[in-house]
Write a protein that holds these residues in place. Structure first.
Motif, PDB file in Angstrom:
ATOM      1  N   LEU A 183      36.801  41.993  41.901  1.00 50.20           N
ATOM      2  CA  LEU A 183      37.357  40.992  42.817  1.00 50.20           C
ATOM      3  C   LEU A 183      38.837  41.215  43.137  1.00 50.20           C
ATOM      4  O   LEU A 183      39.284  40.900  44.234  1.00 50.20           O
ATOM      5  CB  LEU A 183      37.202  39.587  42.226  1.00 50.20           C
ATOM      6  N   CYS A 184      39.582  41.727  42.178  1.00 46.45           N
ATOM      7  CA  CYS A 184      41.035  41.860  42.322  1.00 46.45           C
ATOM      8  C   CYS A 184      41.387  42.710  43.542  1.00 46.45           C
ATOM      9  O   CYS A 184      40.827  43.783  43.763  1.00 46.45           O
ATOM     10  CB  CYS A 184      41.627  42.484  41.060  1.00 46.45           C
ATOM     11  N   ILE A 185      42.334  42.194  44.336  1.00 50.81           N
ATOM     12  CA  ILE A 185      42.804  42.917  45.517  1.00 50.81           C
ATOM     13  C   ILE A 185      44.234  43.412  45.346  1.00 50.81           C
ATOM     14  O   ILE A 185      44.816  43.986  46.254  1.00 50.81           O
ATOM     15  CB  ILE A 185      42.690  42.047  46.791  1.00 50.81           C
ATOM     16  N   GLY A 186      44.827  43.174  44.170  1.00 52.22           N
ATOM     17  CA  GLY A 186      46.169  43.661  43.898  1.00 52.22           C
ATOM     18  C   GLY A 186      47.279  42.856  44.539  1.00 52.22           C
ATOM     19  O   GLY A 186      48.348  43.397  44.813  1.00 52.22           O
ATOM     20  N   ALA A 187      47.054  41.575  44.764  1.00 54.85           N
ATOM     21  CA  ALA A 187      48.083  40.727  45.371  1.00 54.85           C
ATOM     22  C   ALA A 187      49.316  40.588  44.471  1.00 54.85           C
ATOM     23  O   ALA A 187      50.417  40.382  44.956  1.00 54.85           O
ATOM     24  CB  ALA A 187      47.518  39.349  45.699  1.00 54.85           C
ATOM     25  N   GLY A 188      49.127  40.674  43.164  1.00 55.07           N
ATOM     26  CA  GLY A 188      50.253  40.642  42.237  1.00 55.07           C
ATOM     27  C   GLY A 188      50.747  39.265  41.854  1.00 55.07           C
ATOM     28  O   GLY A 188      51.750  39.149  41.150  1.00 55.07           O
ATOM     29  N   GLN A 189      50.083  38.212  42.297  1.00 57.43           N
ATOM     30  CA  GLN A 189      50.539  36.857  41.974  1.00 57.43           C
ATOM     31  C   GLN A 189      50.505  36.597  40.474  1.00 57.43           C
ATOM     32  O   GLN A 189      51.361  35.884  39.951  1.00 57.43           O
ATOM     33  CB  GLN A 189      49.694  35.822  42.714  1.00 57.43           C
ATOM     34  N   PHE A 239      46.439  47.059  40.816  1.00 55.97           N
ATOM     35  CA  PHE A 239      45.505  45.977  40.499  1.00 55.97           C
ATOM     36  C   PHE A 239      45.926  45.270  39.216  1.00 55.97           C
ATOM     37  O   PHE A 239      46.487  45.879  38.305  1.00 55.97           O
ATOM     38  CB  PHE A 239      44.077  46.516  40.375  1.00 55.97           C
ATOM     39  N   GLY A 240      45.646  43.972  39.155  1.00 56.29           N
ATOM     40  CA  GLY A 240      46.046  43.169  38.014  1.00 56.29           C
ATOM     41  C   GLY A 240      45.287  43.522  36.757  1.00 56.29           C
ATOM     42  O   GLY A 240      44.125  43.931  36.794  1.00 56.29           O
ATOM     43  N   ARG A 255      45.354  30.076  39.037  1.00 52.16           N
ATOM     44  CA  ARG A 255      45.244  29.285  40.269  1.00 52.16           C
ATOM     45  C   ARG A 255      45.869  30.013  41.464  1.00 52.16           C
ATOM     46  O   ARG A 255      45.429  29.866  42.595  1.00 52.16           O
ATOM     47  CB  ARG A 255      45.909  27.924  40.095  1.00 52.16           C
ATOM     48  N   ALA A 256      46.917  30.799  41.200  1.00 50.96           N
ATOM     49  CA  ALA A 256      47.627  31.491  42.275  1.00 50.96           C
ATOM     50  C   ALA A 256      46.866  32.706  42.799  1.00 50.96           C
ATOM     51  O   ALA A 256      47.166  33.195  43.890  1.00 50.96           O
ATOM     52  CB  ALA A 256      49.005  31.930  41.789  1.00 50.96           C
ATOM     53  N   CYS A 257      45.887  33.183  42.058  1.00 48.73           N
ATOM     54  CA  CYS A 257      45.126  34.360  42.491  1.00 48.73           C
ATOM     55  C   CYS A 257      44.356  34.034  43.770  1.00 48.73           C
ATOM     56  O   CYS A 257      43.527  33.126  43.780  1.00 48.73           O
ATOM     57  CB  CYS A 257      44.160  34.805  41.397  1.00 48.73           C
ATOM     58  N   PRO A 258      44.610  34.781  44.851  1.00 49.52           N
ATOM     59  CA  PRO A 258      43.967  34.455  46.120  1.00 49.52           C
ATOM     60  C   PRO A 258      42.457  34.693  46.158  1.00 49.52           C
ATOM     61  O   PRO A 258      41.773  34.169  47.040  1.00 49.52           O
ATOM     62  CB  PRO A 258      44.684  35.349  47.132  1.00 49.52           C
ATOM     63  N   VAL A 259      41.929  35.458  45.199  1.00 45.31           N
ATOM     64  CA  VAL A 259      40.479  35.721  45.177  1.00 45.31           C
ATOM     65  C   VAL A 259      39.825  35.229  43.893  1.00 45.31           C
ATOM     66  O   VAL A 259      38.690  35.559  43.601  1.00 45.31           O
ATOM     67  CB  VAL A 259      40.185  37.229  45.399  1.00 45.31           C
ATOM     68  N   GLN A 260      40.557  34.428  43.102  1.00 45.85           N
ATOM     69  CA  GLN A 260      40.052  33.858  41.850  1.00 45.85           C
ATOM     70  C   GLN A 260      39.450  34.916  40.935  1.00 45.85           C
ATOM     71  O   GLN A 260      38.373  34.738  40.360  1.00 45.85           O
ATOM     72  CB  GLN A 260      39.029  32.740  42.103  1.00 45.85           C
ATOM     73  N   ALA A 261      40.170  36.033  40.765  1.00 44.55           N
ATOM     74  CA  ALA A 261      39.704  37.125  39.919  1.00 44.55           C
ATOM     75  C   ALA A 261      39.999  36.894  38.439  1.00 44.55           C
ATOM     76  O   ALA A 261      39.464  37.595  37.601  1.00 44.55           O
ATOM     77  CB  ALA A 261      40.325  38.437  40.362  1.00 44.55           C
ATOM     78  N   ILE A 262      40.820  35.894  38.121  1.00 44.72           N
ATOM     79  CA  ILE A 262      41.218  35.642  36.737  1.00 44.72           C
ATOM     80  C   ILE A 262      40.347  34.559  36.131  1.00 44.72           C
ATOM     81  O   ILE A 262      40.205  33.483  36.701  1.00 44.72           O
ATOM     82  CB  ILE A 262      42.704  35.213  36.658  1.00 44.72           C
TER      83      ILE A 262
END
Length: 63
Positions: free
Chosen positions: A9-15, A31-32, A52-59
């Motif tokens: 799921l992770c897109i590497g947004a870095g949040q 990637f996170g 919560r900050a993850c834009p794709v809820q990968a965490i």
């Protein structure tokens, strides 16, 4: 608390790494990932905010 990041799921947004850098980092591809030894959250109050900050809820935060 148990943390994980879904690599599919992770897109590497870095949040996550920006919000809680003591628990999350980014790999060589951007990637996170959870910092080794911090899978339990390290007692950081920012872990849930990073999830919560993850834009794709990968965490995933369990417990």
């Amino acid at each position: 608390m148990r943390l994980s990041i879904d690599g599919e799921l992770c897109i590497g947004a870095g949040q996550c790494a920006l919000t809680s850098p003591d628990v999350f980092t980014q790999d060589d591809d951007g990637f996170g990932k959870v910092v080794p030894g911090q899978e339990g959250g390290g007692g950081s109050p920012l872990v849930r905010e990073a999830a919560r900050a993850c834009p794709v809820q990968a965490i995933s935060v369990e417990g």
